[in-house]
Design a protein around this motif. Structure first.
Motif, PDB file in Angstrom:
ATOM      1  N   UNK A 142      20.542 -50.010  68.560  1.00 44.22           N
ATOM      2  CA  UNK A 142      19.879 -50.678  67.442  1.00 44.22           C
ATOM      3  C   UNK A 142      18.375 -50.698  67.675  1.00 44.22           C
ATOM      4  N   UNK A 143      17.636 -50.525  66.609  1.00 42.88           N
ATOM      5  CA  UNK A 143      16.171 -50.589  66.664  1.00 42.88           C
ATOM      6  C   UNK A 143      15.701 -51.615  65.641  1.00 42.88           C
ATOM      7  N   UNK A 167      15.374 -59.504  68.330  1.00 43.75           N
ATOM      8  CA  UNK A 167      16.693 -59.977  68.735  1.00 43.75           C
ATOM      9  C   UNK A 167      17.617 -60.048  67.532  1.00 43.75           C
ATOM     10  N   UNK A 168      18.905 -60.187  67.858  1.00 44.02           N
ATOM     11  CA  UNK A 168      19.894 -60.612  66.865  1.00 44.02           C
ATOM     12  C   UNK A 168      20.330 -62.008  67.284  1.00 44.02           C
ATOM     13  N   UNK A 169      20.288 -62.946  66.364  1.00 46.44           N
ATOM     14  CA  UNK A 169      20.557 -64.340  66.723  1.00 46.44           C
ATOM     15  C   UNK A 169      22.046 -64.628  66.925  1.00 46.44           C
ATOM     16  N   UNK A 170      22.941 -63.710  66.481  1.00 43.75           N
ATOM     17  CA  UNK A 170      24.388 -63.879  66.716  1.00 43.75           C
ATOM     18  C   UNK A 170      25.021 -62.493  66.693  1.00 43.75           C
ATOM     19  N   UNK A 171      24.849 -61.776  67.775  1.00 45.36           N
ATOM     20  CA  UNK A 171      25.192 -60.354  67.796  1.00 45.36           C
ATOM     21  C   UNK A 171      26.678 -60.097  67.531  1.00 45.36           C
ATOM     22  N   UNK A 172      27.553 -60.922  68.117  1.00 43.52           N
ATOM     23  CA  UNK A 172      28.987 -60.684  67.938  1.00 43.52           C
ATOM     24  C   UNK A 172      29.415 -60.945  66.498  1.00 43.52           C
ATOM     25  N   UNK A 173      28.905 -62.011  65.901  1.00 42.15           N
ATOM     26  CA  UNK A 173      29.281 -62.347  64.528  1.00 42.15           C
ATOM     27  C   UNK A 173      28.836 -61.280  63.550  1.00 42.15           C
ATOM     28  N   UNK A 174      27.792 -60.545  63.894  1.00 42.54           N
ATOM     29  CA  UNK A 174      27.279 -59.517  62.988  1.00 42.54           C
ATOM     30  C   UNK A 174      27.732 -58.112  63.378  1.00 42.54           C
ATOM     31  N   UNK A 175      28.732 -58.038  64.248  1.00 43.22           N
ATOM     32  CA  UNK A 175      29.364 -56.763  64.543  1.00 43.22           C
ATOM     33  C   UNK A 175      28.639 -55.874  65.516  1.00 43.22           C
ATOM     34  N   UNK A 176      27.776 -56.422  66.357  1.00 43.22           N
ATOM     35  CA  UNK A 176      27.071 -55.607  67.340  1.00 43.22           C
ATOM     36  C   UNK A 176      27.743 -55.724  68.698  1.00 43.22           C
ATOM     37  N   UNK A 202      24.121 -67.637  75.366  1.00 42.23           N
ATOM     38  CA  UNK A 202      23.970 -67.917  73.945  1.00 42.23           C
ATOM     39  C   UNK A 202      24.331 -66.654  73.167  1.00 42.23           C
ATOM     40  N   UNK A 203      24.529 -66.763  71.856  1.00 43.16           N
ATOM     41  CA  UNK A 203      24.845 -65.567  71.058  1.00 43.16           C
ATOM     42  C   UNK A 203      23.632 -64.683  70.796  1.00 43.16           C
ATOM     43  N   UNK A 204      22.460 -65.112  71.231  1.00 47.52           N
ATOM     44  CA  UNK A 204      21.250 -64.306  70.993  1.00 47.52           C
ATOM     45  C   UNK A 204      21.184 -63.168  72.006  1.00 47.52           C
ATOM     46  N   UNK A 205      20.871 -61.969  71.502  1.00 47.76           N
ATOM     47  CA  UNK A 205      20.673 -60.820  72.388  1.00 47.76           C
ATOM     48  C   UNK A 205      19.462 -60.017  71.934  1.00 47.76           C
ATOM     49  N   UNK A 206      18.747 -59.461  72.904  1.00 42.32           N
ATOM     50  CA  UNK A 206      17.657 -58.547  72.590  1.00 42.32           C
ATOM     51  C   UNK A 206      18.233 -57.242  72.033  1.00 42.32           C
ATOM     52  N   UNK A 207      17.513 -56.641  71.099  1.00 43.65           N
ATOM     53  CA  UNK A 207      17.998 -55.408  70.494  1.00 43.65           C
ATOM     54  C   UNK A 207      18.133 -54.287  71.512  1.00 43.65           C
ATOM     55  N   UNK A 208      17.328 -54.323  72.558  1.00 40.02           N
ATOM     56  CA  UNK A 208      17.397 -53.259  73.563  1.00 40.02           C
ATOM     57  C   UNK A 208      18.748 -53.231  74.269  1.00 40.02           C
ATOM     58  N   UNK A 248      19.919 -56.954  58.966  1.00 39.23           N
ATOM     59  CA  UNK A 248      20.951 -57.843  59.516  1.00 39.23           C
ATOM     60  C   UNK A 248      20.530 -59.304  59.325  1.00 39.23           C
ATOM     61  N   UNK A 249      21.449 -60.198  58.923  1.00 43.77           N
ATOM     62  CA  UNK A 249      21.103 -61.614  58.766  1.00 43.77           C
ATOM     63  C   UNK A 249      20.592 -62.258  60.054  1.00 43.77           C
ATOM     64  N   UNK A 250      20.933 -61.672  61.196  1.00 45.51           N
ATOM     65  CA  UNK A 250      20.491 -62.236  62.470  1.00 45.51           C
ATOM     66  C   UNK A 250      19.186 -61.647  62.981  1.00 45.51           C
TER      67      UNK A 250
END
Length: 491
Positions: free
Chosen positions: A239-240, A299-308, A223-229, A247-249
């Protein structure tokens, strides 16, 4: 034959032959006679020399003697019965006398309470333990469940009312009662309810801080969700929660972690990527100072879309060094998911079993004599070095020697040890042995921890097996520990 109603001194009555060889005068029965007297007249006959002999009512007569009653009501016949008639009457009177059912006890005690009697008054006037009175009153709170009372003990019927809003739980508890695991399931259901309420409260705390709360994302990369760690920005900087907050995610999920207690365990903690329900508490001596608390995982709910960027995307390993879920086969992924679920469920099962076991040990400690095998068990404890530690405040309390709450645990334990030593000095040899056994078992129990089920020592297994022999109703998890001690339960 004529009969007369008379008040007779029970010591003036001859017992004679009776089909009941042992009158079985339990203390509750004698206490009832002492409090209320004999309510139903006994049947006697008077022979030619005036001797009064019992036909029906041997137990009532003997209990009245034991209770010190001056007189009891009696119907006295002037004609001795034939032996055959006497034997038939005594057999029928004893064989077909049925005790009250639990549903009848519940109804009767409920009516006495409604009539204004206190728990203490009901217990005293009916010679019923106060705990039984309280259990019956609790069971009366759910009339719709009263039909099940005769399948259960009164304590179980009372516990069933806690779940009268959950038909599935009631059905499961009734099934568990048949297998002897009612208490374990009831405690697990209580724990699950408490955890659900606790998580809802914590979610509200996070929401109040303008955080979006999502379900636990698991450990997959599908999924596009990733933990910040796992994430960095374009410059490779980690990212912390603070740097990612705009971030919107930005979102959080609720998990658990082991922490030293603080003034507020409800505060969201730092990102806890590797600390979840499948993690264990410390196994060493410091574990009792830690508690399992709810924490936020970010987490970021869509890490790639938000440039991570996922720092592990180009490797075949997760942060823990194991194979990434995305790189597993379907079979491996299913096995990993099943193993993780088993650990989570086993952790919860052990937590519930610990509460049930400690309650059982508290009652076990009050036995007057030690069970078979106590001496051998204590010998193994000493030989293995498990009995050389000083009993703690918690262990001595569990063993039936409560300490003061208005002092330090060290001072309380010192006083408790003195009380236990004094008790062994005045007790009978059998009771003294039981005191020592209870303290040894309580010391073992106090040293158990969340990981005991996973890596039990030989002493753990020995103690658990002895508790089972001595009447403790083991849970399914504990039985698996005992039947497969050399297998890793997480496999």
């Amino acid at each position: 034959m004529t009969q007369t109603y008379e008040q007779i001194n029970p010591t003036h009555i001859t017992i004679g032959d009776n089909v009941r060889l042992d009158p079985r005068l339990d203390t509750d029965f004698v206490a009832s006679i002492r409090e209320r007297g004999v309510l139903e007249p006994v049947l006697l006959y008077r022979d030619g020399d005036g001797t009064l002999t019992v036909l029906v009512g041997q137990r009532r007569t003997l209990a009245a003697r034991a209770a010190g009653r001056d007189t009891i009501p009696a119907l006295v016949s002037d004609t001795p019965p034939a032996d055959t008639d006497r034997l038939v009457d005594q057999y029928v009177e004893n064989e077909h006398r049925a005790p009250l059912t639990n549903s009848e006890r519940i109804t009767a005690i409920e009516q006495m309470a409604l009539a204004g009697l206190s728990d203490h008054q009901i217990a005293k006037r009916t010679a019923t333990p106060k705990a039984t009175v309280q259990a019956a009153k609790a069971a009366a709170q759910a009339p719709a469940l009263r039909e099940y009372a005769d399948q259960l003990t009164l304590d179980q019927a009372a516990a069933l009312t806690e779940f009268d809003d959950d038909p599935d739980a009631v059905e499961a508890l009734l099934a568990a009662a048949a297998t002897g695991r009612f208490d374990h399931l009831a405690q697990r259901l209580r724990d699950d309810r408490a955890e659900s309420a606790h998580r809802a409260e914590f979610a509200a705390v996070l929401t109040d801080q303008s955080l979006t709360v999502i379900d636990d994302p698991g450990y997959g990369d599908t999924t596009p969700i990733r933990r910040l760690s796992r994430l960095t920005d374009d410059d490779g900087t980690d990212l912390t929660p603070d740097t990612h907050a705009q971030c919107p995610g930005h979102a959080a999920y609720i998990t658990t972690a082991w922490r030293t207690p603080t003034t507020d365990d409800q505060e969201p903690a730092d990102d806890v990527d590797d600390q979840d329900d499948n993690q264990d508490g410390d196994e060493d001596e410091s574990w009792p100072q830690q508690v399992q608390v709810l924490v936020a995982g970010y987490v970021c709910t869509d890490f790639a879309a938000h440039g991570h960027h996922d720092r592990y995307a180009s490797t075949n390993a997760s942060p823990s060094g194991t194979k990434r879920v995305a790189d597993m086969t379907d079979t491996e992924r299913e096995a990993a998911t099943a193993a993780r679920r088993n650990v989570i469920e086993s952790n919860k099962a052990w937590k519930a079993a610990t509460q049930v076991r400690r309650t059982w040990i508290t009652t076990f400690a009050q036995r007057k004599t030690a069970p078979t095998g106590a001496e051998a068990y204590l010998a193994r404890v000493l030989i293995g070095g498990h009995g050389h530690e000083t009993a703690s405040h918690e262990a001595l309390t569990l063993a039936g020697f409560p300490g003061r709450d208005d002092t330090t645990s060290w001072t309380a334990a010192s006083e408790q040890r003195a009380a236990a030593a004094d008790a062994t000095g005045t007790a009978s040899p059998k009771r003294a042995l039981q005191i020592g056994l209870a303290v040894a078992v309580a010391m073992w129990e106090e040293r158990t921890h969340p990981n005991t089920w996973r890596n039990p020592s030989s002493h753990d297994l020995d103690t658990l097996a002895r508790l089972k022999d001595w009447g403790y109703p083991t849970s399914d998890l504990e039985d698996r520990m005992l039947t497969s001690p050399d297998e890793d339960p997480t496999d």
